[in-house]
Design an enzyme around this catalytic site. Structure first.
Site, short mmCIF file in Angstrom:
data_model
loop_
_atom_site.label_atom_id
_atom_site.label_comp_id
_atom_site.label_asym_id
_atom_site.label_seq_id
_atom_site.Cartn_x
_atom_site.Cartn_y
_atom_site.Cartn_z
N ASN A 7 2.65 7.45 9.08
CA ASN A 7 2.34 6.21 8.36
C ASN A 7 3.15 6.18 7.06
O ASN A 7 3.03 7.07 6.22
CB ASN A 7 0.83 6.16 8.05
CG ASN A 7 0.44 4.90 7.32
OD1 ASN A 7 1.15 4.45 6.41
ND2 ASN A 7 -0.69 4.31 7.67
N HIS A 10 2.95 4.34 2.03
CA HIS A 10 3.04 4.71 0.62
C HIS A 10 4.46 4.89 0.11
O HIS A 10 4.68 5.03 -1.10
CB HIS A 10 2.11 5.88 0.31
CG HIS A 10 0.69 5.48 0.61
ND1 HIS A 10 0.08 4.41 -0.04
CD2 HIS A 10 -0.20 5.90 1.54
CE1 HIS A 10 -1.13 4.24 0.47
NE2 HIS A 10 -1.32 5.13 1.43
N HIS A 43 0.55 -0.39 7.87
CA HIS A 43 -0.63 -1.25 7.72
C HIS A 43 -0.19 -2.45 6.89
O HIS A 43 0.03 -2.33 5.68
CB HIS A 43 -1.72 -0.44 7.01
CG HIS A 43 -3.03 -1.16 6.87
ND1 HIS A 43 -4.17 -0.55 6.40
CD2 HIS A 43 -3.38 -2.45 7.13
CE1 HIS A 43 -5.16 -1.43 6.37
NE2 HIS A 43 -4.70 -2.58 6.80
N ARG A 45 -1.30 -5.07 5.04
CA ARG A 45 -2.56 -5.55 4.46
C ARG A 45 -2.49 -7.03 4.12
O ARG A 45 -1.42 -7.54 3.78
CB ARG A 45 -2.89 -4.75 3.19
CG ARG A 45 -3.49 -3.39 3.49
CD ARG A 45 -3.92 -2.69 2.21
NE ARG A 45 -4.66 -1.47 2.52
CZ ARG A 45 -5.98 -1.41 2.68
NH1 ARG A 45 -6.71 -2.50 2.53
NH2 ARG A 45 -6.56 -0.27 2.97
N ARG A 49 -0.21 -5.32 -0.50
CA ARG A 49 -0.05 -4.43 -1.66
C ARG A 49 1.07 -3.40 -1.45
O ARG A 49 1.58 -2.85 -2.40
CB ARG A 49 -1.36 -3.72 -1.97
CG ARG A 49 -1.77 -2.74 -0.91
CD ARG A 49 -3.01 -1.96 -1.30
NE ARG A 49 -4.19 -2.80 -1.31
CZ ARG A 49 -5.42 -2.30 -1.26
NH1 ARG A 49 -5.60 -0.99 -1.26
NH2 ARG A 49 -6.46 -3.10 -1.23
N GLU A 70 -0.95 -1.59 12.09
CA GLU A 70 -2.37 -1.66 11.71
C GLU A 70 -2.60 -2.97 10.99
O GLU A 70 -1.83 -3.34 10.10
CB GLU A 70 -2.71 -0.51 10.76
CG GLU A 70 -2.61 0.85 11.41
CD GLU A 70 -3.09 1.94 10.48
OE1 GLU A 70 -3.56 2.97 10.98
OE2 GLU A 70 -2.98 1.78 9.24
N THR A 101 -8.77 2.38 3.41
CA THR A 101 -9.78 2.01 4.41
C THR A 101 -11.02 2.90 4.27
O THR A 101 -10.90 4.12 4.22
CB THR A 101 -9.18 2.17 5.82
OG1 THR A 101 -7.92 1.50 5.83
CG2 THR A 101 -10.09 1.58 6.88
N GLU A 151 -8.95 4.60 17.77
CA GLU A 151 -8.51 5.61 16.81
C GLU A 151 -9.75 6.06 16.07
O GLU A 151 -10.41 5.26 15.40
CB GLU A 151 -7.47 5.04 15.83
CG GLU A 151 -7.07 6.07 14.77
CD GLU A 151 -5.87 5.65 13.93
OE1 GLU A 151 -4.94 5.01 14.47
OE2 GLU A 151 -5.86 5.98 12.73
N HIS A 191 -6.76 9.24 9.38
CA HIS A 191 -7.22 8.89 8.03
C HIS A 191 -7.61 10.15 7.27
O HIS A 191 -8.52 10.87 7.66
CB HIS A 191 -8.39 7.90 7.99
CG HIS A 191 -8.47 7.28 6.62
ND1 HIS A 191 -7.68 6.23 6.24
CD2 HIS A 191 -9.16 7.64 5.51
CE1 HIS A 191 -7.90 5.94 4.97
NE2 HIS A 191 -8.80 6.80 4.51
N GLY A 192 -6.90 10.38 6.19
CA GLY A 192 -7.21 11.49 5.28
C GLY A 192 -6.83 12.85 5.82
O GLY A 192 -7.17 13.87 5.21
C1 LIG Z 1 -6.58 2.51 8.99
C2 LIG Z 1 -6.29 3.71 8.22
O1 LIG Z 1 -6.99 4.63 8.24
C3 LIG Z 1 -5.10 3.84 7.39
O2 LIG Z 1 -3.97 3.43 8.01
C4 LIG Z 1 -5.17 3.13 6.13
O3 LIG Z 1 -5.83 1.92 6.32
C5 LIG Z 1 -3.81 2.90 5.62
O4 LIG Z 1 -3.91 1.88 4.72
P1 LIG Z 1 -3.65 2.24 3.23
O5 LIG Z 1 -2.32 2.97 3.26
O6 LIG Z 1 -3.59 0.95 2.55
O7 LIG Z 1 -4.73 3.15 2.76
N1 LIG Z 2 -4.75 5.31 10.59
C1 LIG Z 2 -4.56 6.38 9.69
C2 LIG Z 2 -3.21 6.33 9.09
O1 LIG Z 2 -2.36 5.58 9.53
C3 LIG Z 2 -2.86 7.21 7.98
O2 LIG Z 2 -3.90 7.42 7.08
P1 LIG Z 2 -3.62 8.41 5.84
O3 LIG Z 2 -3.04 9.69 6.40
O4 LIG Z 2 -2.61 7.72 4.96
O5 LIG Z 2 -4.96 8.60 5.22
#
Ligand SMILES: CC(=O)[C@@H](O)[C@H](O)COP(=O)(O)O
Ligand SMILES: NCC(=O)COP(=O)(O)O
Length: 239
Positions: A7, A10, A43, A45, A49, A70, A101, A151, A191-192
């Protein structure tokens, strides 16, 4: 072992901090793929952002692995997905004020609406994944709306402060993964997740793909800083 969807949200967060053109998530996606990423996740949004519409458009043309978009379950996002045709869409809940999220999407509470969106996207050849908490009711509802994937939200597992609660969260994820596969769903998670907590989730039988972002971008910023400073010293010297 599951595949890795990187992902890159950031990278765009850093760019948007200055509303400039660097760092470009499109370049980050190329480098992530060269390093072995099996997929690229962004994602888009509603408040834009970080990732922008332009990023998704260009990523559609440049990503060589697969592109996971996403997005919130809104008419605007469905229009964008139908236009861009990512390799798959993950429907996620969204709150304007949240930092990230905060939980899974409630499928059980809105099966008609989600079912309609899943049908629209999948009929157009875009497989749909539903970002949900590992709860039987949400898994059953995901089957009902005929999504191809779920997911599993790993946020609570990742945030658990004590070993006992981490193990409890892991057991819920293991149960959810098993139930979903039995019901015919394909299972991703994310996530996380971090370098320190990823392995027990990766080892869950049948887990297909982990989507991981923040920890990879954080580490990239740190492991790349020495080279970045050396190169600036050289640039100052005209080298
Ligand atoms: C759906 C999810 O868990 C993540 O992809 C998260 O929503 C990423 O979005 P952010 O990077 O804005 O936190
Ligand atoms: N769906 C989770 C994702 O895409 C990445 O989440 P994170 O590792 O940035 O918390």
């Amino acid at each position: 072992m599951p595949t890795l969807g990187v992902n890159i949200d950031h990278i765009a967060t850093i760019r948007q901090a200055r509303r400039t053109v660097e760092p470009d998530p499109v370049a980050a996606a190329v480098l992530a793929e060269l390093a072995g990423a099996d997929g690229i996740t962004v994602h888009l949004r509603e408040d834009r952002r970080h990732i922008q519409d332009r990023d998704v458009l260009l990523l559609r043309q440049t990503v060589r692995s697969h592109l996971n978009l996403e997005m919130a379950a809104t008419d605007e996002m469905v229009r964008i997905a139908l236009d861009i045709k990512p390799d798959y869409v993950t429907l996620v809940p969204e709150k304007r004020e949240e930092v990230t999220t905060e939980g899974g999407l409630d499928i059980a509470g809105q099966t008609a609406r989600i079912g309609e969106i899943v049908d629209k996207l999948q009929s157009a050849g875009i497989p749909v994944s539903l970002f949900i908490d590992a709860q039987d009711a949400q898994i059953e509802a995901s089957v009902k709306v005929k999504a191809q994937f779920i997911e599993l939200h790993t946020g609570q597992y990742a945030e658990a402060k004590e070993e006992k609660s981490r193990q409890q969260e892991l057991a819920l994820l293991a149960h959810g993964c098993e139930q979903a596969i039995k019901a015919g769903l394909r299972v991703n998670a994310g996530h996380g997740l971090t370098y320190w907590n990823v392995y027990p989730v990766a080892a869950l039988p049948g887990m297909e793909e982990l989507n991981i972002g923040h920890t990879i971008i954080s580490r990239a910023a740190l492991v790349g800083i020495e080279r970045a400073v050396r190169e600036m010293k050289q640039a100052i010297q005209g080298l």
